[in-house]
Design an enzyme around this catalytic site. Structure first.
Site, PDB file in Angstrom:
ATOM      1  N   SER A 168      22.304 -60.271 -13.473  1.00 27.24           N
ATOM      2  CA  SER A 168      21.376 -59.275 -12.945  1.00 27.24           C
ATOM      3  C   SER A 168      19.996 -59.456 -13.585  1.00 27.24           C
ATOM      4  CB  SER A 168      21.950 -57.876 -13.176  1.00 27.24           C
ATOM      5  OG  SER A 168      21.347 -56.927 -12.345  1.00 27.24           O
TER       6      SER A 168
ATOM      7  N   HIS B 173      28.942 -56.661  -7.726  1.00 28.90           N
ATOM      8  CA  HIS B 173      27.837 -57.100  -8.584  1.00 28.90           C
ATOM      9  C   HIS B 173      28.290 -57.565  -9.954  1.00 28.90           C
ATOM     10  CE1 HIS B 173      23.743 -57.420  -9.938  1.00 28.90           C
ATOM     11  NE2 HIS B 173      23.904 -56.494 -10.877  1.00 28.90           N
TER      12      HIS B 173
END
Length: 277
Positions: free
Chosen positions: A105, A257
């Site tokens: 991320s 994610h």
């Protein structure tokens, strides 16, 4: 060890964790795991045992997050984070060490800045659901961080959101979410100092690397992406792989994610295949 800069941090202010390679692995490879926004080294807890079969592992809580110091002396920018990561690595790196940054991320944006500042740039980089294409926050938002009680407002706003519900957004298969996950991600949110650091992060954070800057990174890069990622959608990864001169992307259905938690064995094997190719 310290990084001497305008905004220094001391080694004992950062929660650094070092995991030697397993006994049957004599590799000089060093995986450097860089976590994402509002996260910590805990996000790699399932991946670390798998990666240790292929090399040493160093991870840490970035300043302002997890169990690291929340100091107002630090400049909370990607550029400074990259310099701090470089400083952290010094005790673990020799002339023979092959450093492989792995950024998840927001950590991907930090990893991508390392080739510019390291005397011996990493030969390869791995990005896991990396952020990309996010502009710097508007001036009025950054200006608002100077207002009294901004950090108090920020704390109240963030604490309104239930951590378990957030994890349901981040992880595709909610059945793997445990009370330990909830506790690990919630505990740092209870610290008042974290919101003061976060206020400075909002003020200092640059925009993500531009297409021109990405085009100047010639290190081979592997992108791993969950096709069900609702935080950083797959189209962000597709744009990154087109902008980077030497990049490939692997995608996984029914993965969200948090790849290091959702598929640690597959993530480690993909990284190992890429680094040994």
């Amino acid at each position: 060890m310290s990084y001497v800069d305008r905004y220094p941090v001391q080694a004992d202010e950062i929660n650094v964790q070092h995991y030697p390679a397993t006994e049957n692995n004599a590799s000089q490879r060093l995986f450097v795991l860089i976590h994402g926004f509002m996260s910590s080294a805990y996000s790699y807890q399932a991946l670390i045992p798998e990666l240790r079969f292929y090399g040493q592992v160093v991870t840490f809580d970035l300043p302002g997050f997890g169990r690291s110091k929340k100091t107002l002396r630090y400049r909370y920018s990607y550029a400074q984070y990259a310099k701090t990561v470089h400083a952290i690595l010094q005790p673990y790196v020799s002339e023979k060490t092959e450093v492989i940054p792995v950024g998840h991320s927001m950590g991907g944006q930090i990893a991508l800045r390392l080739p510019k500042i390291m005397p011996r740039p990493p030969k390869k980089i791995v990005l896991l659901g990396s952020s990309g294409g996010i502009a710097r926050l508007p001036y009025w938002v950054r200006a608002a961080t100077y207002l009294p009680f901004f950090s108090t407002w920020l704390r109240r706003y963030i604490r309104k959101h239930d951590v378990r519900n957030i994890l349901h957004e981040v992880i595709y298969d909610a059945s793997i979410i445990t009370n330990e996950h909830v506790y690990a991600y919630e505990k740092p949110l209870q610290e008042k100092a974290m919101y003061q650091s976060l206020t400075k992060f909002i003020r200092h954070r640059e925009g993500d690397l531009t297409k021109t800057e990405l085009a100047d990174i010639h290190v081979p890069i592997l992108l791993l992406w969950g096709e069900a990622d609702r935080v950083v959608p797959l189209n962000v990864g597709e744009k990154l792989v087109r902008a980077l001169p030497s990049a490939t992307i692997l995608t996984y259905p029914e993965i969200g994610h948090l790849l290091p938690e959702e598929m640690p064995k597959e993530t480690a094997k993909a990284i190992q295949s890429f680094t040994e190719a």
